[in-house]
Design a protein around this motif. Structure first.
Motif, PDB file in Angstrom:
ATOM      1  N   VAL A 512       0.847  -1.203   0.000  1.00 48.78           N
ATOM      2  CA  VAL A 512       0.000   0.000   0.000  1.00 48.78           C
ATOM      3  C   VAL A 512       0.878   1.247   0.000  1.00 48.78           C
ATOM      4  O   VAL A 512       0.614   2.217  -0.724  1.00 48.78           O
ATOM      5  N   HIS A 513       1.917   1.232   0.799  1.00 44.86           N
ATOM      6  CA  HIS A 513       2.869   2.350   0.879  1.00 44.86           C
ATOM      7  C   HIS A 513       3.442   2.671  -0.504  1.00 44.86           C
ATOM      8  O   HIS A 513       3.593   3.838  -0.873  1.00 44.86           O
ATOM      9  N   ARG A 514       3.746   1.639  -1.289  1.00 41.15           N
ATOM     10  CA  ARG A 514       4.353   1.851  -2.604  1.00 41.15           C
ATOM     11  C   ARG A 514       3.312   2.165  -3.686  1.00 41.15           C
ATOM     12  O   ARG A 514       3.550   3.000  -4.548  1.00 41.15           O
ATOM     13  N   ALA A 515       2.164   1.497  -3.636  1.00 42.69           N
ATOM     14  CA  ALA A 515       1.208   1.603  -4.732  1.00 42.69           C
ATOM     15  C   ALA A 515       0.229   2.753  -4.590  1.00 42.69           C
ATOM     16  O   ALA A 515      -0.265   3.274  -5.601  1.00 42.69           O
ATOM     17  N   VAL A 516      -0.085   3.151  -3.359  1.00 44.76           N
ATOM     18  CA  VAL A 516      -1.101   4.188  -3.151  1.00 44.76           C
ATOM     19  C   VAL A 516      -0.455   5.527  -2.805  1.00 44.76           C
ATOM     20  O   VAL A 516      -0.621   6.519  -3.516  1.00 44.76           O
ATOM     21  N   ARG A 517       0.303   5.551  -1.711  1.00 45.81           N
ATOM     22  CA  ARG A 517       0.984   6.787  -1.305  1.00 45.81           C
ATOM     23  C   ARG A 517       2.038   6.434  -0.264  1.00 45.81           C
ATOM     24  O   ARG A 517       1.769   5.642   0.647  1.00 45.81           O
ATOM     25  N   GLY A 549      -6.045 -19.416 -11.343  1.00 41.38           N
ATOM     26  CA  GLY A 549      -5.071 -18.760 -10.486  1.00 41.38           C
ATOM     27  C   GLY A 549      -5.251 -17.261 -10.603  1.00 41.38           C
ATOM     28  O   GLY A 549      -5.640 -16.758 -11.662  1.00 41.38           O
ATOM     29  N   PRO A 550      -5.020 -16.496  -9.524  1.00 42.32           N
ATOM     30  CA  PRO A 550      -5.170 -15.038  -9.600  1.00 42.32           C
ATOM     31  C   PRO A 550      -4.172 -14.433 -10.578  1.00 42.32           C
ATOM     32  O   PRO A 550      -3.012 -14.844 -10.634  1.00 42.32           O
ATOM     33  N   LYS A 551      -4.636 -13.454 -11.356  1.00 47.37           N
ATOM     34  CA  LYS A 551      -3.805 -12.812 -12.365  1.00 47.37           C
ATOM     35  C   LYS A 551      -3.323 -11.425 -11.934  1.00 47.37           C
ATOM     36  O   LYS A 551      -2.362 -10.906 -12.492  1.00 47.37           O
ATOM     37  N   THR A 552      -4.014 -10.821 -10.985  1.00 47.52           N
ATOM     38  CA  THR A 552      -3.737  -9.432 -10.632  1.00 47.52           C
ATOM     39  C   THR A 552      -2.641  -9.351  -9.580  1.00 47.52           C
ATOM     40  O   THR A 552      -2.801  -9.867  -8.462  1.00 47.52           O
ATOM     41  N   GLU A 553      -1.547  -8.698  -9.922  1.00 50.22           N
ATOM     42  CA  GLU A 553      -0.489  -8.479  -8.949  1.00 50.22           C
ATOM     43  C   GLU A 553      -0.963  -7.491  -7.898  1.00 50.22           C
ATOM     44  O   GLU A 553      -1.734  -6.568  -8.191  1.00 50.22           O
ATOM     45  N   LEU A 554      -0.482  -7.662  -6.661  1.00 48.15           N
ATOM     46  CA  LEU A 554      -0.984  -6.862  -5.542  1.00 48.15           C
ATOM     47  C   LEU A 554      -0.838  -5.354  -5.772  1.00 48.15           C
ATOM     48  O   LEU A 554      -1.811  -4.613  -5.544  1.00 48.15           O
ATOM     49  N   PRO A 555       0.307  -4.824  -6.193  1.00 54.90           N
ATOM     50  CA  PRO A 555       0.397  -3.369  -6.397  1.00 54.90           C
ATOM     51  C   PRO A 555      -0.626  -2.847  -7.410  1.00 54.90           C
ATOM     52  O   PRO A 555      -1.245  -1.801  -7.199  1.00 54.90           O
ATOM     53  N   HIS A 559      -3.753  -0.253  -6.435  1.00 54.24           N
ATOM     54  CA  HIS A 559      -3.948   1.032  -7.117  1.00 54.24           C
ATOM     55  C   HIS A 559      -5.367   1.134  -7.673  1.00 54.24           C
ATOM     56  O   HIS A 559      -6.021   2.174  -7.552  1.00 54.24           O
ATOM     57  N   GLY A 560      -5.876   0.046  -8.255  1.00 58.43           N
ATOM     58  CA  GLY A 560      -7.242   0.061  -8.749  1.00 58.43           C
ATOM     59  C   GLY A 560      -8.259   0.245  -7.633  1.00 58.43           C
ATOM     60  O   GLY A 560      -9.254   0.966  -7.788  1.00 58.43           O
ATOM     61  N   PHE A 561      -8.015  -0.394  -6.502  1.00 56.33           N
ATOM     62  CA  PHE A 561      -8.898  -0.243  -5.341  1.00 56.33           C
ATOM     63  C   PHE A 561      -8.885   1.199  -4.855  1.00 56.33           C
ATOM     64  O   PHE A 561      -9.938   1.782  -4.553  1.00 56.33           O
ATOM     65  N   ALA A 562      -7.694   1.793  -4.789  1.00 58.24           N
ATOM     66  CA  ALA A 562      -7.570   3.176  -4.330  1.00 58.24           C
ATOM     67  C   ALA A 562      -8.333   4.126  -5.249  1.00 58.24           C
ATOM     68  O   ALA A 562      -9.021   5.044  -4.776  1.00 58.24           O
TER      69      ALA A 562
END
Length: 575
Positions: A512-517, A549-555, A559-562
């Motif tokens: 979250v620190h890296r992907a959102v702010r 299997g999940p395709k979406t990387e966490l970062p 970012h999409g959630f944010a």
């Protein structure tokens, strides 16, 4: 350009030794409106202005005296995508879409400016000024427009608002010598905006009814598949490139081209616009740079600009040709007597059988809407149904009511095989989804609270032990898993979509620190009513779903959630 003498006045931060705050200085600027002025223009000090800036602004105010006017939009933003549609149609202004309202160069009517000062003073330290402006204008029904091309460019000399980590931040379309005229030609009512951001070709799709107007957040490739675009139609040079930057740029251009003809209906006046080739070319040339700006320097972007501009232009033309093909195919098609629910959309290539008719219970929630749309885009004939309605007319029922904050579970009840053959006995499946996050999801979950805090520049809080397991699952990946079960029913009936310990809480907080702010990370006692160890056992109590299997990387997912929380969730879950 240099502003005419007396046209602009400098307004300084009223508390220069305090915590840096764009909003605090902005409120001082909005408060400084002169006696007798009907409008206030506020420009941040790192902006460059077009040659005809003041004349175009004056004419725009005359044409739209009650509107808020943004004179700049970022190259990777939704409003930037709207500007590209404006360039394609010859519009001079486009209606702003669901996003922050750009405040780096903006005009407000006096009454609106005064109201924003009162509104903002009670919210200092909560949200950035551009998100507050968006909320304020939307709540008060103020018309909002963005200039085509932009009348200002960002010099990018750092950011006191903490946005420098996002990389270079440039205009979607800045043409310094843009001529004067046609300020009454506007494009409004956009129902789709495709954009390339953080390396992902994505789009926002508007839902008008029932209920309030809102937007779904999708990825272009899945959306195009749901629209009936075949794999063959997506085999352009940019689409098949092994370079993800070229591929994402091409897909975004393709989606723009596919929908260009539909957008012309929103032109005012209805007379055809006169697209300026230079404006259109510049708006396309910024798709790629905007999409890679989060990881690229100015120098690297300059090196790749021409290559990515060609990919965008090629994608646009391919999308336009596909739009013409679909129109021709529709005109040739004959009315069929079989149920529309049992037909595959024209142009779609199959990848296996699909359940014929699927009823979805619990789709009236934000996350339910995204899942419903996700199943439709994966070529399932879906219908939203209530829990007490007749379900016997469906081959399958997907129940989303178990997607709660504390434990996310979805169920599927199959009464027919994927080919439509009735089963002797219905089969029910339980899918345990882990810590569901993404568009439509609540902020009242461990991941949701982390993202919500980071959005407001507050510390990300780890609840409980940093080593506690979390099992992040993105909404779009859940839709994929449901689709797999509907197409290829497994032998096991209790399925887990989470590994034994997908991520620790500390790892998610760092993401979250890296992907959102890049905000501080703190620790606090767990506030959840369910212990993390017990929760983990529940989540993994089942058999992994074969073939998925999940395709979406966490970062990328964070970012999409944010984005969804900031632009849509904020209205559904206010402070």
């Amino acid at each position: 350009m240099t502003a005419p003498e007396g046209a602009l006045r400098v307004v300084m931060d009223p508390d220069p030794t305090g915590t840096p705050s764009v909003l605090r200085t902005a409120l001082a600027a909005w408060s400084s409106i002169e006696e007798g002025a009907t409008h206030q223009l506020v420009i941040q000090d790192d902006m460059m202005l077009s040659e005809n800036f003041f004349e175009r602004v004056r004419l725009a105010i005359e044409a739209m005296p009650d509107a808020a006017l943004a004179l700049f939009a970022l190259w990777d933003s939704r409003n930037g995508a709207a500007v590209r549609f404006g360039a394609m149609t010859g519009a001079r202004w486009v209606g702003a879409v669901n996003e922050y309202f750009p405040c780096v160069a903006i005009v407000l009517p006096r009454k609106i400016a005064d109201g924003f000062v009162d509104y903002g003073r009670t919210r200092l330290g909560a949200w950035p000024d551009d998100i507050l402006m968006y909320r304020y204008l939307r709540e008060h029904g103020v018309p909002r427009y963005v200039s085509v091309p932009n009348l200002a460019e960002h010099e990018d000399r750092g950011s006191i608002s903490g946005n420098a980590f996002r990389g270079p931040r440039r205009s979607v379309c800045f043409v310094p010598s843009d001529p004067i005229g046609d300020e009454n030609v506007r494009l409004t009512g956009l129902g789709l905006v495709p954009f390339f951001k953080n390396g992902v070709a994505q789009c926002a799709v508007r839902i008008s009814a029932p209920g309030p107007r809102r937007w779904l957040h999708l990825e272009c490739e899945t959306y195009l598949e749901g629209r009936g675009v075949s794999a063959a139609q997506l085999r352009g040079a940019g689409r098949t490139s092994s370079d993800p930057d070229v591929r994402g740029t091409w897909l975004t251009g393709f989606t723009l081209g596919l929908h260009g003809p539909e957008q012309r209906a929103g032109l005012t006046p209805q007379a055809p616009g006169r697209p300026d080739p230079a404006v259109l070319a510049e708006s396309l040339a910024t798709i790629g740079p905007g999409g890679i700006s989060h990881t690229s320097s100015e120098e690297r972007i300059a090196e790749r600009r021409d290559e990515l501009a060609r990919a965008a232009a090629d994608g646009l033309e391919a999308g336009r040709e596909t739009a013409r093909e679909l129109i021709r195919a529709k005109s040739r098609s004959r009315r069929r007597t079989t149920s529309a629910a049992k037909e595959r959309p024209p142009g779609v290539e199959g990848d296996g059988p699909a359940v014929v008719a699927v009823g979805v219970v619990g789709s009236s929630t934000p996350v339910g809407e995204h899942i419903l749309r996700g199943l439709a885009d994966r070529r399932h004939a879906v219908t939203a149904v209530g829990p007490t309605e007749d379900h016997t007319r469906f081959d399958a029922i997907v129940d989303l009511r178990g997607l709660r904050d504390t434990e996310a579970t979805a169920t599927i009840r199959l009464s027919s095989a994927p080919d439509g053959t009735p089963l002797l006995r219905a089969v029910s499946y339980t899918l345990r989804a882990g810590d569901l996050y993404g568009p439509g999801c609540s902020r009242h979950t461990p991941i949701g609270r982390m993202v919500w805090n980071a959005l407001r520049s507050q510390s990300v809080v780890i609840e409980g032990s940093p080593d506690d397991p979390l099992h992040p699952l993105y909404v779009h990946d859940l839709a994929d898993a449901l689709s797999v079960v509907l197409r290829t029913p497994p032998t096991e009936t209790v399925l887990t979509l989470a590994g034994p310990a997908s991520r620790t809480a500390a790892e998610v907080a760092q993401a979250v620190h890296r992907a959102v702010r890049p905000v501080p990370i703190e620790h606090a006692p767990a506030s959840s009513a369910i212990g993390t160890a017990a929760k983990s056992r529940v989540l993994v109590d089942g058999v992994p779903l074969s073939g998925w299997g999940p395709k979406t990387e966490l970062p990328r997912g964070l970012h999409g959630f944010a984005q969804w929380l900031a632009y849509e969730g904020i209205a559904l879950m206010p402070d």
